[in-house]
Design a protein around this motif. Structure first.
Motif, PDB file in Angstrom:
ATOM      1  N   ALA A   1       8.858   7.383 -18.171  1.00 40.60           N
ATOM      2  CA  ALA A   1      10.015   8.028 -19.014  1.00 40.60           C
ATOM      3  C   ALA A   1      10.946   8.122 -17.904  1.00 40.60           C
ATOM      4  O   ALA A   1      12.397   7.878 -18.017  1.00 40.60           O
ATOM      5  N   ALA A   2      10.385   8.637 -16.852  1.00 38.93           N
ATOM      6  CA  ALA A   2      11.425   9.278 -15.843  1.00 38.93           C
ATOM      7  C   ALA A   2      11.933   8.215 -15.088  1.00 38.93           C
ATOM      8  O   ALA A   2      13.264   8.056 -14.731  1.00 38.93           O
ATOM      9  N   ALA A   3      11.334   7.142 -14.965  1.00 40.79           N
ATOM     10  CA  ALA A   3      11.829   5.632 -14.210  1.00 40.79           C
ATOM     11  C   ALA A   3      12.738   5.104 -15.162  1.00 40.79           C
ATOM     12  O   ALA A   3      13.831   4.607 -14.664  1.00 40.79           O
ATOM     13  N   ILE A   4      12.479   4.908 -16.225  1.00 37.98           N
ATOM     14  CA  ILE A   4      13.570   4.294 -17.302  1.00 37.98           C
ATOM     15  C   ILE A   4      14.999   4.976 -17.159  1.00 37.98           C
ATOM     16  O   ILE A   4      15.852   4.713 -17.267  1.00 37.98           O
TER      17      ILE A   4
ATOM     18  N   GLY B   1      19.690   6.442  -7.830  1.00 36.56           N
ATOM     19  CA  GLY B   1      19.117   6.131  -9.281  1.00 36.56           C
ATOM     20  C   GLY B   1      18.017   5.136  -9.033  1.00 36.56           C
ATOM     21  O   GLY B   1      16.863   5.121  -9.936  1.00 36.56           O
ATOM     22  N   VAL B   2      18.403   3.917  -8.482  1.00 36.81           N
ATOM     23  CA  VAL B   2      17.390   2.858  -8.230  1.00 36.81           C
ATOM     24  C   VAL B   2      15.977   3.430  -7.536  1.00 36.81           C
ATOM     25  O   VAL B   2      14.836   3.248  -8.046  1.00 36.81           O
TER      26      VAL B   2
ATOM     27  N   MET C   1      10.493   4.959  -7.877  1.00 35.11           N
ATOM     28  CA  MET C   1       9.314   6.001  -7.806  1.00 35.11           C
ATOM     29  C   MET C   1       8.854   6.381  -9.091  1.00 35.11           C
ATOM     30  O   MET C   1       7.369   6.417  -8.993  1.00 35.11           O
ATOM     31  N   GLY C   2       9.478   6.459 -10.174  1.00 34.44           N
ATOM     32  CA  GLY C   2       8.785   6.514 -11.603  1.00 34.44           C
ATOM     33  C   GLY C   2       8.048   5.397 -11.928  1.00 34.44           C
ATOM     34  O   GLY C   2       6.887   5.422 -12.491  1.00 34.44           O
ATOM     35  N   ALA C   3       8.331   4.212 -11.453  1.00 32.64           N
ATOM     36  CA  ALA C   3       7.379   2.974 -12.020  1.00 32.64           C
ATOM     37  C   ALA C   3       6.348   3.151 -11.153  1.00 32.64           C
ATOM     38  O   ALA C   3       5.159   2.833 -11.672  1.00 32.64           O
ATOM     39  N   ALA C   4       6.315   3.503  -9.722  1.00 33.36           N
ATOM     40  CA  ALA C   4       5.135   3.583  -9.036  1.00 33.36           C
ATOM     41  C   ALA C   4       4.057   4.764  -9.688  1.00 33.36           C
ATOM     42  O   ALA C   4       2.884   4.316  -9.635  1.00 33.36           O
ATOM     43  N   GLY C   5       4.912   5.580 -10.152  1.00 38.78           N
ATOM     44  CA  GLY C   5       3.896   6.694 -10.522  1.00 38.78           C
ATOM     45  C   GLY C   5       3.173   6.479 -11.900  1.00 38.78           C
ATOM     46  O   GLY C   5       2.175   6.430 -12.130  1.00 38.78           O
TER      47      GLY C   5
ATOM     48  N   LEU D   1      13.126   0.892   4.611  1.00 34.84           N
ATOM     49  CA  LEU D   1      12.118   1.533   4.931  1.00 34.84           C
ATOM     50  C   LEU D   1      12.154   2.980   3.980  1.00 34.84           C
ATOM     51  O   LEU D   1      11.090   3.382   3.497  1.00 34.84           O
ATOM     52  N   ALA D   2      13.223   3.417   4.159  1.00 37.74           N
ATOM     53  CA  ALA D   2      13.391   4.993   3.287  1.00 37.74           C
ATOM     54  C   ALA D   2      13.017   4.748   1.728  1.00 37.74           C
ATOM     55  O   ALA D   2      11.958   5.517   1.322  1.00 37.74           O
ATOM     56  N   LEU D   3      13.444   3.615   1.112  1.00 35.16           N
ATOM     57  CA  LEU D   3      12.952   3.404  -0.248  1.00 35.16           C
ATOM     58  C   LEU D   3      11.323   3.265  -0.120  1.00 35.16           C
ATOM     59  O   LEU D   3      10.798   3.673  -1.287  1.00 35.16           O
ATOM     60  N   ALA D   4      10.879   2.375   0.558  1.00 32.87           N
ATOM     61  CA  ALA D   4       9.543   2.267   0.666  1.00 32.87           C
ATOM     62  C   ALA D   4       8.476   3.371   0.809  1.00 32.87           C
ATOM     63  O   ALA D   4       7.625   3.657   0.235  1.00 32.87           O
ATOM     64  N   ALA D   5       9.272   4.280   1.654  1.00 32.91           N
ATOM     65  CA  ALA D   5       8.441   5.504   1.914  1.00 32.91           C
ATOM     66  C   ALA D   5       8.342   6.356   0.831  1.00 32.91           C
ATOM     67  O   ALA D   5       7.224   7.216   0.410  1.00 32.91           O
ATOM     68  N   VAL D   6       9.480   6.707  -0.119  1.00 32.64           N
ATOM     69  CA  VAL D   6       9.572   7.496  -1.347  1.00 32.64           C
ATOM     70  C   VAL D   6       8.686   6.865  -2.456  1.00 32.64           C
ATOM     71  O   VAL D   6       7.945   7.532  -3.174  1.00 32.64           O
ATOM     72  N   VAL D   7       8.925   5.496  -2.612  1.00 32.10           N
ATOM     73  CA  VAL D   7       8.296   5.159  -3.812  1.00 32.10           C
ATOM     74  C   VAL D   7       6.549   5.026  -3.444  1.00 32.10           C
ATOM     75  O   VAL D   7       5.842   5.366  -4.246  1.00 32.10           O
TER      76      VAL D   7
END
Length: 450
Positions: free
Chosen positions: A64-67, A384-385, A390-394, A245-251
């Protein structure tokens, strides 16, 4: 707001006030997440009657957080941070009330619905960290972001330990004892929403845009931004290797953290109380087991947030890439300690603390690097993306962790999770080596752009 009134404002004074308000709201809203993380999986087993649904609450909440992340980002783009954040917090308050109703009505469907609404609050809390850097000076972005992340510590750590006081409150209100902690959650979310709605004026995002336009001599013209999409956000990220890289790191950090954390309460419950206690009717009946789990999750959440100022300082002083590498290195150490020490509650707890520390370092440094590595007009959409992924990964981590726990055990779950952390660590080290190479002759190392 007119150009004259905007010019009369002191941006740094507004920035300090914004960070204070965001920090205060994080403190209050953190209680909701703390209670859900500590007893959500146990409630799911009891109300569904099957351990197969143990990870469902974490999955639904993170999905839900991801959506919600991108719609909330779009709302912030058009109406400002205040409206976006308050919308998420009010929805989360409704979610806490739905969870109370699910316990009273013994409804698994209502429990899932409540978790989904709480996910909107998670999305809002994540976006609050980006609101902290809208007006921040480049050399203080890591500090401002980490201050807001740190503020959630008190509420989040208190949440899991409100089980016993919550039981007393629940009994006094005629509720089931296990529903009591969510009374605190609803109250905290309500106060956080009221605080931001009344106090977050002027809006930091809208003010930063007006200041940028005034600096260009454009007045208030062109303040409307294009409608952001996942595709446009990813296109902006792909234009910058640092942003990628930043996006990969947090996800990756979020996926690893959720996968291991979501199954740890069930693992500890079975370890401390015996495997028979995991069956329907046994998980929420043992107050001692709940207290042990609550303490463990509290320490994990403390690891996630308590040292945020340190990671913010290192992000600004040591560098974004270095701190990302530290974070994923800690994640690797954490999963191996928890996995290979799976039969010792102390080692599992130590692993969970390090898991929180690694997540904090990677998320703060990665979020700071991401915010400054894309064009200003794409920044909110990219944020937002980022939260969507991040939410999708979670969600994926929460959904698969139960299956992995059943198939290869808690140790196998941790070892499997280490692959993501190792991959990002390798990428960060390679990028650091490449950035050192051109300036090796003069003894200096270039830093990520601010």
């Amino acid at each position: 707001m007119t150009t004259t009134s905007t010019t009369a404002l002191d941006p740094q004074r507004v920035q300090r006030r914004t960070v204070f308000l965001l920090s205060s709201s994080q403190l209050l809203s953190g209680i909701g997440n703390g209670a859900t993380l500590s007893i959500g999986s146990l409630l799911a087993v009891d109300l569904s009657g099957s351990e197969a649904w143990a990870g469902s609450i974490t999955t639904v909440l993170t999905l839900a957080a991801a959506i919600a992340a991108l719609p909330l980002a779009r709302l912030a783009e058009s109406r400002g941070r205040r409206v976006g954040l308050v919308t998420g917090l009010v929805a989360a308050m409704a979610g806490a009330l739905l969870i109370i109703a699910s316990v009273m009505g013994q409804s698994f469907v209502l429990l899932l619905l409540g978790a989904a609404f709480l996910g909107l609050g998670t999305a809002a809390n994540l976006q609050a960290r980006f609101a902290a850097v809208d007006l921040a000076e480049p050399e203080h972005r890591g500090r401002s972001l980490s201050t807001v992340v740190w503020a959630i510590t008190i509420g989040a750590v208190a949440g899991p330990n409100l089980i016993q006081p919550g039981a007393a409150v629940g009994s006094a209100l005629g509720l089931a004892p296990i529903a009591g902690p969510f009374v605190f959650s609803a109250a905290g979310l309500f106060l956080a929403a009221v605080l931001l709605f009344a106090g977050l004026r002027p809006d930091p995002l809208l003010l930063s845009r007006r200041l940028a336009l005034e600096a260009k001599g454009e007045g208030d013209a062109g303040t409307q931004t294009a409608r952001g999409t996942v595709r446009s956000g990813l296109r902006a990220v792909r234009s910058s290797p640092l942003a990628m890289l930043a996006l990969a790191a947090v996800v990756a950090a979020h996926g690893v953290m959720v996968a291991v954390m979501s199954m740890t309460p069930l693992h500890l419950q079975q370890l401390v109380g015996g495997s028979h206690a995991g069956h329907h009717g046994g998980t929420t009946d043992s107050t001692d087991a709940l207290v042990i789990i609550g303490i463990t999750i509290s320490l994990h959440i403390a690891g996630m947030f308590a040292l945020s100022p340190l990671w913010g300082w290192l992000t600004d002083k040591a560098g974004r890439l270095q701190t990302i590498a530290m974070g994923h290195g800690l994640l690797l150490v954490a999963v191996f300690i928890a996995g290979f020490g799976q039969h010792e509650p102390v080692l599992v707890t130590a692993g969970l603390i390090l898991l929180g520390l690694g997540w904090s370092a990677a998320t703060i440094a990665g979020s700071t690097l991401l915010a400054e590595s894309v064009a200003a007009d794409a920044r909110v959409t990219v944020q937002g993306v980022s939260d969507t992924l991040m939410g999708a990964a979670g969600a994926v981590g929460g959904a698969t962790s139960g299956l992995l726990l059943a198939w290869i055990g808690y140790q196998g779950l941790n070892v499997a999770s280490s692959v993501l952390a190792a991959a990002v660590l390798a990428l960060a080290l390679v990028m650091l080596a490449r950035r050192r190479a051109p300036v090796a002759g003069n003894g200096a190392m270039s830093q990520p752009p601010a």
